[in-house]
Design a protein around this motif. Structure first.
Motif, PDB file in Angstrom:
ATOM      1  N   PRO A 191      41.672  36.158  44.447  1.00  0.00           N
ATOM      2  CA  PRO A 191      42.006  37.056  45.420  1.00  0.00           C
ATOM      3  C   PRO A 191      41.667  38.710  44.530  1.00  0.00           C
ATOM      4  CG  PRO A 191      43.923  35.776  44.881  1.00  0.00           C
ATOM      5  CD  PRO A 191      42.813  35.406  43.877  1.00  0.00           C
ATOM      6  N   ILE A 192      41.205  38.778  43.533  1.00  0.00           N
ATOM      7  CA  ILE A 192      40.936  40.157  43.175  1.00  0.00           C
ATOM      8  C   ILE A 192      39.738  40.761  43.710  1.00  0.00           C
ATOM      9  CG2 ILE A 192      39.915  41.432  41.187  1.00  0.00           C
ATOM     10  CD1 ILE A 192      41.986  39.864  39.546  1.00  0.00           C
ATOM     11  N   ASP A 193      38.709  39.836  44.059  1.00  0.00           N
ATOM     12  CA  ASP A 193      37.387  40.264  44.838  1.00  0.00           C
ATOM     13  C   ASP A 193      37.797  40.641  46.315  1.00  0.00           C
ATOM     14  OD1 ASP A 193      34.619  40.504  45.134  1.00  0.00           O
ATOM     15  OD2 ASP A 193      34.501  38.699  45.967  1.00  0.00           O
TER      16      ASP A 193
ATOM     17  N   ALA B 235      30.908  47.794  40.027  1.00  0.00           N
ATOM     18  CA  ALA B 235      31.941  47.697  38.850  1.00  0.00           C
ATOM     19  C   ALA B 235      33.001  47.042  39.139  1.00  0.00           C
ATOM     20  CB  ALA B 235      32.406  49.212  38.387  1.00  0.00           C
ATOM     21  N   VAL B 236      33.434  47.036  40.484  1.00  0.00           N
ATOM     22  CA  VAL B 236      34.668  46.191  40.952  1.00  0.00           C
ATOM     23  C   VAL B 236      34.178  44.963  41.083  1.00  0.00           C
ATOM     24  CG1 VAL B 236      36.200  45.846  42.982  1.00  0.00           C
ATOM     25  CG2 VAL B 236      36.006  48.164  41.984  1.00  0.00           C
ATOM     26  N   ALA B 237      33.019  44.701  41.822  1.00  0.00           N
ATOM     27  CA  ALA B 237      32.288  43.479  42.010  1.00  0.00           C
ATOM     28  C   ALA B 237      32.334  42.817  40.791  1.00  0.00           C
ATOM     29  CB  ALA B 237      31.074  43.480  42.861  1.00  0.00           C
ATOM     30  N   ALA B 238      31.589  43.394  39.585  1.00  0.00           N
ATOM     31  CA  ALA B 238      31.565  42.710  38.483  1.00  0.00           C
ATOM     32  C   ALA B 238      33.010  42.255  37.621  1.00  0.00           C
ATOM     33  CB  ALA B 238      30.853  43.721  37.509  1.00  0.00           C
ATOM     34  N   PHE B 239      33.874  43.426  37.826  1.00  0.00           N
ATOM     35  CA  PHE B 239      35.334  42.939  37.354  1.00  0.00           C
ATOM     36  C   PHE B 239      35.838  41.742  37.997  1.00  0.00           C
ATOM     37  CE2 PHE B 239      39.871  43.604  37.516  1.00  0.00           C
ATOM     38  CZ  PHE B 239      40.117  43.629  36.095  1.00  0.00           C
TER      39      PHE B 239
END
Length: 162
Positions: free
Chosen positions: A56-58, A39-43
């Protein structure tokens, strides 16, 4: 409420979580970790597609998820180690076993009740006193009936009464 690998129920008005199996608990935790990291990777991907400045979110998301996963596996490992090393059972569980044994037979007195973790189950030890004139086969039958009651309540625990 259902919690990691268990089912919830009510016992005397209190919510109780019963763990089904440590293996299922670990699998549920692993699946939750996978779902969160995906989910974090998709976001992060959606944010980066929307605005390349948000790249930088990734790595930040990856670091946060990694810290969470490390902490959750540490907590699981610590819990399992405590159970494998014979941690004393919760006092309310011991009190419940004492109550069951005390009300099992009017002639029997409970001297000592101990319970320890034995992996995911418990090792229960009861010291009981019966009148001196109790016949051996009667004391045996009383002890066996008590053993069945305790094993049912404690989820197949090992049991010793003397």
């Amino acid at each position: 409420t259902v919690a990691r690998g268990g089912v919830a129920g009510m016992n005397s008005g209190r919510s109780v979580i019963v763990k089904i199996d440590p293996t299922l608990d670990a699998l549920a935790q692993d699946h939750l970790n996978d779902a969160l990291s995906n989910a974090v990777a998709a976001f992060a991907l959606l944010c980066t597609i929307t605005s390349p400045k948000l790249w930088p979110i990734d790595p930040i998301g990856a670091i946060l998820i990694s810290v969470y996963i490390i902490y959750s596996w540490y907590a699981t490992g610590r819990e399992q180690i405590e159970q494998l090393t014979g941690k004393v059972a919760p006092q309310d569980f011991i009190d419940e076993l004492t109550y069951i044994a005390s009300n099992h037979n009017p002639d029997m007195l409970v001297d000592v009740c101990r319970a320890y973790h034995f992996g995911p189950k418990f090792l229960v030890e009861l010291e009981v006193v019966l009148p001196r004139d109790t016949l051996l086969f009667d004391s045996h039958d009383i002890g066996m009936d008590l053993q069945y009651k305790i094993k049912i309540r404690a989820g197949g625990a090992m049991f010793c009464a003397h």
